[in-house]
Motif scaffolding. Structure first.
Motif, PDB file in Angstrom:
ATOM      1  N   ILE A  14       0.505  -1.149  -0.159  1.00 33.64           N
ATOM      2  CA  ILE A  14      -0.142  -0.155   0.233  1.00 33.64           C
ATOM      3  C   ILE A  14       0.715   1.205  -0.242  1.00 33.64           C
ATOM      4  N   VAL A  15       0.840   2.150  -1.172  1.00 32.67           N
ATOM      5  CA  VAL A  15       1.177   2.712  -0.996  1.00 32.67           C
ATOM      6  C   VAL A  15       0.293   4.256  -0.643  1.00 32.67           C
ATOM      7  N   SER A  16       0.758   5.007   0.877  1.00 29.11           N
ATOM      8  CA  SER A  16      -0.016   5.729   0.766  1.00 29.11           C
ATOM      9  C   SER A  16      -0.139   7.440   0.326  1.00 29.11           C
ATOM     10  N   ILE A  17      -1.402   7.271  -0.467  1.00 31.98           N
ATOM     11  CA  ILE A  17      -0.955   9.042  -0.896  1.00 31.98           C
ATOM     12  C   ILE A  17      -1.519  10.150   0.364  1.00 31.98           C
ATOM     13  N   PRO A  18      -1.189  11.373   0.113  1.00 35.31           N
ATOM     14  CA  PRO A  18      -1.217  12.812   0.993  1.00 35.31           C
ATOM     15  C   PRO A  18      -3.121  12.762   0.416  1.00 35.31           C
ATOM     16  N   HIS A  19      -3.056  13.062   0.992  1.00 35.85           N
ATOM     17  CA  HIS A  19      -4.801  13.624   0.682  1.00 35.85           C
ATOM     18  C   HIS A  19      -4.485  15.541   0.506  1.00 35.85           C
TER      19      HIS A  19
ATOM     20  N   GLU B 271      -6.771  11.039  -5.249  1.00 33.16           N
ATOM     21  CA  GLU B 271      -5.658  11.108  -5.356  1.00 33.16           C
ATOM     22  C   GLU B 271      -4.452  10.575  -5.755  1.00 33.16           C
ATOM     23  N   ALA B 272      -5.198   9.082  -5.268  1.00 34.38           N
ATOM     24  CA  ALA B 272      -3.890   7.869  -6.141  1.00 34.38           C
ATOM     25  C   ALA B 272      -4.141   8.172  -6.574  1.00 34.38           C
ATOM     26  N   LEU B 273      -4.964   8.470  -7.991  1.00 32.40           N
ATOM     27  CA  LEU B 273      -5.842   8.102  -9.296  1.00 32.40           C
ATOM     28  C   LEU B 273      -4.302   9.124 -10.030  1.00 32.40           C
ATOM     29  N   ALA B 274      -4.885  10.211  -9.760  1.00 29.48           N
ATOM     30  CA  ALA B 274      -3.795  11.157  -9.637  1.00 29.48           C
ATOM     31  C   ALA B 274      -2.712  10.374 -10.204  1.00 29.48           C
TER      32      ALA B 274
ATOM     33  N   THR C 230      -4.596   9.157   1.670  1.00 25.07           N
ATOM     34  CA  THR C 230      -4.956   8.589   3.572  1.00 25.07           C
ATOM     35  C   THR C 230      -6.279   8.240   4.411  1.00 25.07           C
ATOM     36  N   ASN C 231      -7.258   9.290   3.588  1.00 23.08           N
ATOM     37  CA  ASN C 231      -8.241   9.213   4.646  1.00 23.08           C
ATOM     38  C   ASN C 231      -9.231   7.464   4.237  1.00 23.08           C
TER      39      ASN C 231
END
Length: 271
Positions: A173-178, A208-211, A246-247
């Motif tokens: 899991i790569v956590s992407i900031p909000h 954000e993850a898709l971007a 992250t959320n």
């Protein structure tokens, strides 16, 4: 009878024989009210008339039934509510048994890798996260086809023998900031590209993850990476790269932990 304690601990008709009998008697009252024959109820549910009498006293005391006179009873609103709650629980249990237990035990669906005829023995294997069936008894796990199928079509199989041999996948899991904390702009695209090479499936959860994935010139296999879809993919033997905002991160880790799926979390903003 004393005040029923089964209600206090939330026991359902599946957990308590006493509640199961009370349920049956209330149903019988509802069908026959207002004229209720204790003997007819006893014969219908297979208990003694004395037992029905005792249960009727208890149901009246509980407020689930009201007595209007000798042999005349009526189910109260509280009784109807209790019946409905128990019926809902029974319906959910029956649905679970029918769909999740019996359905899986009796007939499973596979993709045919060769032409298969109904009634023939097939070998089973897991490939790319999909159960596949091959004509003939050549593998560790076999079954009997219940439908005809040509290659690459779905085929029904039953009478399983042996175990399909495959390893459960893992999830990175790569956590992407909000977006309020920088969003995909904080993620180095090469980080994602490096992880892609060692995973079979890319999933994103959150805009954000898709971007972030598209910034690495990639397209996800699962654009709306729900917790169930990611867990299912890993359960079927696929190594999954999940980019999650992250959320929604904790929902995924909770699901994977509950499913005993191995995972690691990488904070993209710190890499």
């Amino acid at each position: 009878m004393s005040k029923n304690t089964d209600d206090a601990d939330g026991s359902s008709v599946l957990q308590s024989k006493r509640n199961a009998t009370r349920y049956q008697i209330l149903v019988q009252i509802a069908e026959r009210q207002p004229a209720v024959s204790q003997r007819e109820i006893a014969d219908a549910i297979g208990v003694t008339a004395q037992a029905v009498s005792d249960y009727l006293l208890d149901l009246v005391e509980q407020g689930y039934a009201i007595k209007h006179g000798r042999g005349r009873y009526e189910v109260t609103k509280e009784g109807v509510d209790w019946l409905m709650s128990q019926t809902d629980a029974l319906h959910e249990f029956v649905q679970h048994v029918s769909e999740d237990v019996i359905g899986q035990v009796e007939i499973e669906t596979a993709i045919a890798t060769t032409a298969i005829n109904e009634g023939e023995t097939v070998s089973l294997m897991m490939q790319d996260g999909v159960l596949r069936a091959l004509s003939g008894d050549v593998g560790n796990a076999t079954a009997v086809a219940v439908t005809d199928a040509t290659a690459d079509r779905d085929v029904g199989v039953t009478d399983f023998d042996g175990v399909v041999d495959y390893d459960v996948g893992t999830v990175t899991i790569v956590s992407i900031p909000h977006v309020e904390n920088g969003g995909s702009a904080t993620v180095d695209p090469t980080l994602i590209s490096d992880y892609v090479d060692t995973h079979e499936l890319i999933a994103t959860a959150g805009t954000e993850a898709l971007a972030a994935v598209r910034a690495a010139s990639l397209e996800p296999d699962i654009r709306f990476g729900t917790v169930a879809s990611v867990r299912e993919a890993a359960t079927k033997g696929l190594d999954v790269l999940l980019l999650a905002t992250t959320n929604v991160l904790s929902a995924h880790t909770d699901e994977l932990r509950d499913g005993n799926i191995s995972y690691e979390v990488v904070d993209a903003a710190e890499e």
